[in-house]
Design a protein around this motif. Sequence first.
Motif, short mmCIF file in Angstrom:
data_model
loop_
_atom_site.label_atom_id
_atom_site.label_comp_id
_atom_site.label_asym_id
_atom_site.label_seq_id
_atom_site.Cartn_x
_atom_site.Cartn_y
_atom_site.Cartn_z
N GLN A 111 12.82 -47.25 -59.73
CA GLN A 111 12.12 -45.82 -60.78
C GLN A 111 10.79 -45.62 -60.51
OE1 GLN A 111 11.96 -46.34 -64.79
NE2 GLN A 111 11.55 -43.76 -65.57
N SER A 112 10.23 -44.21 -60.16
CA SER A 112 8.59 -45.00 -59.40
C SER A 112 8.07 -43.01 -60.46
CB SER A 112 8.84 -43.71 -58.40
OG SER A 112 9.10 -42.66 -57.55
N VAL A 113 6.85 -43.22 -60.57
CA VAL A 113 6.40 -42.30 -61.60
C VAL A 113 4.75 -42.02 -60.66
CG1 VAL A 113 4.85 -41.54 -63.67
CG2 VAL A 113 6.81 -43.14 -63.77
N ILE A 114 4.67 -40.90 -60.12
CA ILE A 114 3.21 -40.48 -59.85
C ILE A 114 2.04 -40.70 -60.49
CG2 ILE A 114 2.15 -38.36 -58.49
CD1 ILE A 114 4.67 -39.90 -57.54
N HIS A 115 1.02 -41.17 -60.31
CA HIS A 115 0.13 -41.18 -61.27
C HIS A 115 -0.93 -39.70 -60.06
CE1 HIS A 115 -4.64 -42.29 -61.68
NE2 HIS A 115 -3.69 -42.90 -62.89
N VAL A 119 -2.27 -37.31 -64.53
CA VAL A 119 -1.08 -36.80 -64.36
C VAL A 119 -0.63 -38.35 -65.20
CG1 VAL A 119 0.45 -36.41 -63.29
CG2 VAL A 119 -2.25 -35.57 -62.89
N ASN A 120 0.78 -37.95 -66.48
CA ASN A 120 1.33 -39.04 -66.27
C ASN A 120 0.97 -40.01 -67.26
OD1 ASN A 120 3.63 -37.63 -65.42
ND2 ASN A 120 3.76 -38.28 -63.90
N ASP A 121 -0.36 -39.91 -67.78
CA ASP A 121 -1.21 -41.20 -68.48
C ASP A 121 0.01 -41.28 -69.50
OD1 ASP A 121 -3.55 -40.42 -66.67
OD2 ASP A 121 -4.69 -40.75 -67.92
N ALA A 127 5.12 -48.14 -70.09
CA ALA A 127 5.81 -47.79 -69.46
C ALA A 127 5.10 -49.23 -69.64
CB ALA A 127 6.15 -47.32 -67.89
N LEU A 128 3.88 -49.49 -69.66
CA LEU A 128 2.97 -50.53 -69.59
C LEU A 128 3.06 -51.17 -70.49
CD1 LEU A 128 -0.74 -49.23 -67.94
CD2 LEU A 128 1.07 -50.72 -67.14
N ARG A 129 3.14 -50.99 -72.26
CA ARG A 129 3.97 -51.49 -73.15
C ARG A 129 4.80 -52.14 -73.71
NH1 ARG A 129 1.82 -46.05 -75.96
NH2 ARG A 129 3.55 -45.78 -76.65
N GLU A 130 5.73 -51.45 -72.10
CA GLU A 130 6.89 -52.62 -72.56
C GLU A 130 6.88 -53.44 -71.32
OE1 GLU A 130 9.17 -49.18 -71.18
OE2 GLU A 130 9.50 -48.15 -73.34
N ALA A 131 6.38 -53.17 -70.08
CA ALA A 131 6.07 -54.86 -69.58
C ALA A 131 5.81 -55.99 -70.01
CB ALA A 131 5.41 -53.26 -67.70
N GLN A 149 -11.80 -41.86 -57.07
CA GLN A 149 -11.58 -41.34 -58.20
C GLN A 149 -10.03 -41.13 -59.01
OE1 GLN A 149 -11.72 -37.03 -59.25
NE2 GLN A 149 -12.29 -37.02 -61.32
N ARG A 150 -9.01 -40.98 -58.48
CA ARG A 150 -7.74 -41.21 -58.49
C ARG A 150 -7.04 -42.77 -58.62
NH1 ARG A 150 -1.86 -39.50 -55.42
NH2 ARG A 150 -0.32 -40.18 -56.34
N GLU A 151 -7.97 -43.30 -58.03
CA GLU A 151 -7.96 -45.44 -57.99
C GLU A 151 -9.06 -45.70 -59.18
OE1 GLU A 151 -9.79 -45.55 -54.09
OE2 GLU A 151 -7.78 -45.11 -52.87
N THR A 152 -9.60 -44.57 -59.64
CA THR A 152 -10.20 -45.76 -60.66
C THR A 152 -9.41 -45.18 -62.27
OG1 THR A 152 -12.91 -45.51 -59.66
CG2 THR A 152 -12.69 -45.15 -61.96
N ALA A 153 -9.09 -44.61 -62.18
CA ALA A 153 -8.15 -43.90 -63.01
C ALA A 153 -7.13 -44.54 -63.90
CB ALA A 153 -7.72 -42.38 -63.23
N ALA A 154 -6.84 -45.28 -62.73
CA ALA A 154 -4.95 -45.62 -62.32
C ALA A 154 -5.73 -47.36 -63.54
CB ALA A 154 -4.68 -46.38 -61.40
N ILE A 155 -6.80 -47.49 -62.39
CA ILE A 155 -7.71 -49.44 -62.70
C ILE A 155 -8.05 -49.43 -64.21
CG2 ILE A 155 -9.41 -50.81 -62.36
CD1 ILE A 155 -9.44 -49.67 -59.42
N ARG A 156 -8.53 -48.47 -64.37
CA ARG A 156 -8.28 -47.66 -66.06
C ARG A 156 -7.48 -48.30 -67.30
NH1 ARG A 156 -13.62 -43.46 -65.37
NH2 ARG A 156 -15.04 -44.30 -65.11
N LEU A 157 -6.60 -47.33 -66.56
CA LEU A 157 -4.57 -47.82 -67.39
C LEU A 157 -4.59 -49.23 -67.34
CD1 LEU A 157 -2.74 -44.73 -66.08
CD2 LEU A 157 -4.07 -44.71 -68.66
N ILE A 158 -4.66 -50.13 -66.48
CA ILE A 158 -4.24 -51.15 -66.27
C ILE A 158 -5.46 -52.02 -67.23
CG2 ILE A 158 -4.66 -53.69 -64.64
CD1 ILE A 158 -3.77 -51.24 -62.60
#
Length: 524
Positions: A111-115, A119-121, A127-131, A149-158
């Motif tokens: 299963q994949s999600v585009i970030h 987008v799709n936050d 998904a992160l809560r269930e991981a 910018q895109r990578e920074t947003a992903a790092i913040r989610l992590i």
Amino acid sequence: MASGNVPLNPFSRGDVLAQTGAGASMFDALAIDSFGVPESVLMENAGRSAALVVQYLYRPNHVVAFVGAGNNGGDALVFLRTMASWGVDVTAVMVADRSASDPLLHGWPVQSVIHGVGVNDDLITRALREADVIADGILGTGTRGAPRQRETAAIRLINASDTPVVSLDIPSGADATSGATPGEVVKAELTVSFGVPKTGALLYPARACVGRHVTLEIGLPPLLESDAGCRIVTPQWVSGQLPVRETNTHKNRVGRLLIVGGAMGMAGAVILAARGAFHAGAGFVQVCSSAANRELVQAAIPEAIFIPADDLEALREAAAQTHAVVVGPGLGTGLESEIMLDETLGQGSQPILLDADALNLAAQGSISLRQVGSMRPVLITPHYGEMTRLAPKLVSADSRLDVARALAYDCAISVLLKGAPSIVASPAQPILFDTQGSSDLAVAGMGDMLSGVCGALMAQGLEPTIAGAVGLYLCGRAARISERGAGLMPSDVSERIPDVLLEKTDVRGNLPFPFVVFDAEADQ
């Protein structure tokens, strides 16, 4: 066997070399182009081995991996596919424009999600809560500068998640060479690196984001010292460097050391150095210090022979007959101090350690490190402030690694640059990274004691670079087994050094995999 309840750390399977990010990329290319190792095989070995480690440590039911471009994202896809084949529920968060049916997935439905930015936050956060585990495969060792910018947003989610994070090769956002973190950086609980550790993971500020640091063999060709440039000081390596006494010996054959320092009112510096020297195995220690310090020195360390600073003939005789010399602890920078330094340097060609005020005198131009280095083996042990005075142009322009290496090469000496971590550089050998330092060692007098330990090791036959690295290990390990925390004193450390010397290294690691070559606990 480790002392007390403090396990040996880090584990290593033999010598552990380290590479810069650029060096690692070049070595991968060498493996592919010259040795014929397929790139896909390296990614397969990396991703699958990382999955084995994560499965053993976490037993996850659901894993989310952030997948970037390039080989690091490829490692993450193999990691996910392997987990999926073992029955683990997996989700790929695509932080780059990769196909959801990437060939590395071998047809497994992942299963994949585009970030994207915003987008799709909500979907990703759920998904992160269930991981049970988050894998970070966004940016690899070839990345330079701040994340986009895109990578920074992903790092913040992590980083906003409470779920354990495992970074592949190096935390995204960290420079694999310098350890710089110019933008957002993933804060990992575990970093699984491939081939050899990267220097950036050993240096702050990135080191604080690495967590536990495990390195895996993935099928690369053997790495030569000339291809690495750095070596990590592990218990296993130190055990092979320690001096060995002959059974039929005496005090004058197991290490005669002269310590020169201790201006009036500074007796404590030479006392700490002498204690460290005896505990590190020196057989005969002489202390040349201000005559006003005689009573204090002889009362505190009766095992040492005292030489008053104004008895220049006795100083010359001692300097000519010793196996190694330490100059600087509490020395002062006045006229008497300059005379003591000059008289000591004028006798013999034995290895010499210059610390503290000896380095301040060098910075003032009283002696030339280049000239001293041309006449005898030299180890200097500056902290960053002393290095700034010794080589202001280097310090202002380059990284700590470059500064230490450049000064060592320029003066033909060994440079132990104290810091986090401390490193030892020499003209022709790999830079040695200390692994035992901690903030507990940030105490007045600790450098004096370290000088005595390193001097004792040189007196017993270790060349200056090795003596510096082994001395750092002995002092750092002694601090750990003292378990005194912020209340640690230099005397606590020197008294536990004999216990460290008696430790037997255990070649068994905490992970049951033969491909684990390095395993370091997270910084405390």
